[in-house]
Scaffold this active site. Structure first.
Site, PDB file in Angstrom:
ATOM      1  N   PRO A   1       0.817  -1.219   0.000  1.00 28.09           N
ATOM      2  CA  PRO A   1       0.000   0.000   0.000  1.00 28.09           C
ATOM      3  C   PRO A   1       0.853   1.274   0.000  1.00 28.09           C
ATOM      4  O   PRO A   1       0.509   2.256  -0.623  1.00 28.09           O
ATOM      5  CB  PRO A   1      -0.831  -0.121   1.277  1.00 28.09           C
ATOM      6  CG  PRO A   1      -0.928  -1.600   1.527  1.00 28.09           C
ATOM      7  CD  PRO A   1       0.353  -2.190   1.012  1.00 28.09           C
TER       8      PRO A   1
ATOM      9  N   GLY B   1       5.365   1.354  -3.649  1.00 27.89           N
ATOM     10  CA  GLY B   1       5.182   0.997  -5.064  1.00 27.89           C
ATOM     11  C   GLY B   1       6.474   1.254  -5.794  1.00 27.89           C
ATOM     12  O   GLY B   1       7.363   0.388  -5.853  1.00 27.89           O
TER      13      GLY B   1
ATOM     14  N   ILE C   1      -1.483  -7.383  -6.724  1.00 27.40           N
ATOM     15  CA  ILE C   1      -0.773  -8.619  -7.067  1.00 27.40           C
ATOM     16  C   ILE C   1      -1.452  -9.353  -8.225  1.00 27.40           C
ATOM     17  O   ILE C   1      -2.561  -9.888  -8.084  1.00 27.40           O
ATOM     18  CB  ILE C   1      -0.636  -9.538  -5.821  1.00 27.40           C
ATOM     19  CG1 ILE C   1       0.044  -8.774  -4.673  1.00 27.40           C
ATOM     20  CG2 ILE C   1       0.114 -10.823  -6.184  1.00 27.40           C
ATOM     21  CD1 ILE C   1       1.381  -8.138  -5.006  1.00 27.40           C
TER      22      ILE C   1
ATOM     23  N   GLU D   1       5.334  -3.187 -13.151  1.00 30.12           N
ATOM     24  CA  GLU D   1       6.757  -3.573 -13.280  1.00 30.12           C
ATOM     25  C   GLU D   1       7.652  -2.344 -13.455  1.00 30.12           C
ATOM     26  O   GLU D   1       8.640  -2.363 -14.194  1.00 30.12           O
ATOM     27  CB  GLU D   1       6.950  -4.617 -14.383  1.00 30.12           C
ATOM     28  CG  GLU D   1       6.165  -5.882 -14.031  1.00 30.12           C
ATOM     29  CD  GLU D   1       6.656  -7.157 -14.657  1.00 30.12           C
ATOM     30  OE1 GLU D   1       7.839  -7.221 -15.036  1.00 30.12           O
ATOM     31  OE2 GLU D   1       5.857  -8.104 -14.737  1.00 30.12           O
ATOM     32  N   GLY D   2       7.279  -1.276 -12.767  1.00 28.27           N
ATOM     33  CA  GLY D   2       8.031  -0.028 -12.805  1.00 28.27           C
ATOM     34  C   GLY D   2       7.372   0.977 -13.727  1.00 28.27           C
ATOM     35  O   GLY D   2       7.255   0.729 -14.927  1.00 28.27           O
TER      36      GLY D   2
END
Ligand code: CAA
Length: 384
Positions: A133, A136, A162, A368-369
């Site tokens: 939370p 990130g 997820i 993924e970024g």
């Protein structure tokens, strides 16, 4: 410099193209609308050997190269990005990490069935639990804790966003063991979903990739055996970063596929739709859009393939995978928006697919970024 794709790679691409057309296209709009996880599609991917494409056959995989993986990801993502993200996470974030950093025992027990996508005939896939939370982009500020109790660790905390959250059987979980050590205190653990203390939160109601199941996962005093820690103490953050470097090739290829899927639909539409007495493809306003779409897609494809080639040839691919991801995902967003514009009113309704592809494109700039994180990785490398 060899730009030729081998016969084997062409075969893989064709198999992925056939799978996308025959198994993904039917029902893709309904799965998106009702957020239905593509279980049948993932089981078929397992039959095709696509859930552990690059894993050594000794551990249940197909022993293929990363270039083949990129080709397959592009084809499947042209049609169904909810299915392809499931494939990407299992291949790059779960199987790759386990194959390269897992112990022999971990590989025999977990990697083998994960690479097959099945155990005892049932779906068996993995998930990668890094985001929280409040962690990130700033991934090293982990709040989930793993208290060292000798022969086991005690896991507590919550993970967010997820992918494969409820369908996975195995989680790779990053957690902080020693906050005084910062990122060097983080470990990665293999956790089975049905262990006591693991709970799966509600499914996120997302803008795009709505078939993929995204959940928060909580851990309350979950006992994880010491032998389920991946690597030495403190390896967890490096594990996450190295794994994500390869994962970004998969997501770049997914974005490429979303872009090329939208482009192909817009191209076909422009040749049959008439306006002002002729096909709209004969108007320069549309021709220039198509030309720019094709050019950007080709550039994204070359970046994806170069990064995959570097990975296959033992070269450092951290820089190229971030470049491929940021460029492909921004291309996907731009191309899908132009595709909706070319289809006009038809582009704005669900039957013509491009509005879904536009919604799906957005996440490739985030997971993924984010694009901002990719630019951090790129600028740090070029400035060092
Ligand atoms: N390989 C190896 N080691 C690496 C590395 C890499 N690629 N990147 C960093 N490291 C190491 C560094 O060398 C450093 O070690 P030292 O202290 O020994 O030098 C350590 O890790 C810490 O690195 P940084 O100081 O660079 O870390 P940072 O806090 O500044 O963060 C970051 C760097 C690139 C922003 C990183 O936090 C990051 O990648 N954030 C994004 C996270 C992300 O991609 N999340 C996606 C979630 S997963 C997901 O989306 C999956 C899904 O379900 C689809």
């Amino acid at each position: 410099m060899d730009f030729q794709i081998s016969d084997e790679q062409l075969m893989i691409r064709q198999a992925a193209r056939d799978f996308a057309r025959l198994d993904c296209l039917p029902g893709v709009i309904e799965r998106d609308e009702h957020q239905i996880f593509p279980r049948e599609q993932v089981l078929k991917l397992s039959d095709l050997g696509f859930m552990g494409m690059m894993v050594d056959p000794e551990y249940g995989g197909s022993g293929l190269d990363t270039v083949s993986y990129v080709l397959a990801m592009e084809e499947i993502s042209k049609v169904d990005a909810s299915t392809s993200v499931c494939m990407s996470v299992n291949n790059s974030l779960v199987c790759w990490g386990l194959e390269f950093f897992g112990s022999e025992e971990q590989k025999r027990k977990y990697l083998h069935p994960l690479a097959q996508g099945r155990k005892d005939g049932n779906l068996y896939i993995g998930a990668f639990l890094l985001s929280e939370p409040e962690a990130g982009s700033d991934a090293s500020s982990q709040h989930t804790t793993a208290e060292d109790k000798g022969d086991h660790y005690l896991l507590n905390g919550t993970k967010n966003w997820i992918t494969n959250g409820s369908s996975a059987s195995v989680y790779l979980v990053m957690a902080q063991t020693d906050p005084t050590q910062g990122s060097k205190g983080i470990n990665t653990f293999i956790v089975e979903k049905d262990q006591p203390g693991v709970s799966v939160g509600v499914k996120e109601n997302k803008m795009g990739i709505r078939g993929s199941d995204t959940h928060s996962i909580s851990f309350s005093d979950v006992k994880v055996p010491r032998i389920n820690r991946i690597g030495d103490h403190g390896f967890g953050f490096t594990f996450a970063m190295k794994t994500l470097a390869g994962g970004r090739i998969g997501i770049a290829a997914q974005a490429l596929g979303i872009a090329s899927g939208a482009y192909e639909l817009a191209l076909a539409y422009s040749k049959q739709r008439k306006a002002f007495g002729t096909e709209i493809a004969k108007h320069q306003a549309i021709q220039f859009k198509l030309a720019d779409m094709a050019t950007r897609i080709e550039a994204a494809r070359l970046l994806c393939l170069k990064s995959a080639w570097e990975k296959d040839n033992g070269q450092d691919y951290g820089l190229s995978s971030s470049m491929a991801k940021v460029f492909s995902s921004e291309t996907a967003m731009w191309v899908t928006t132009e595709a909706v514009q070319i289809l006009g009113g038809y582009g704005y309704v669900k039957e013509y697919h491009v509005e879904r592809l536009m919604r799906d494109a957005k996440i490739t700039q985030i997971y993924e970024g984010t694009s901002e994180v990719q630019r951090m990785v790129i600028s740090r490398q070029i400035l060092k």
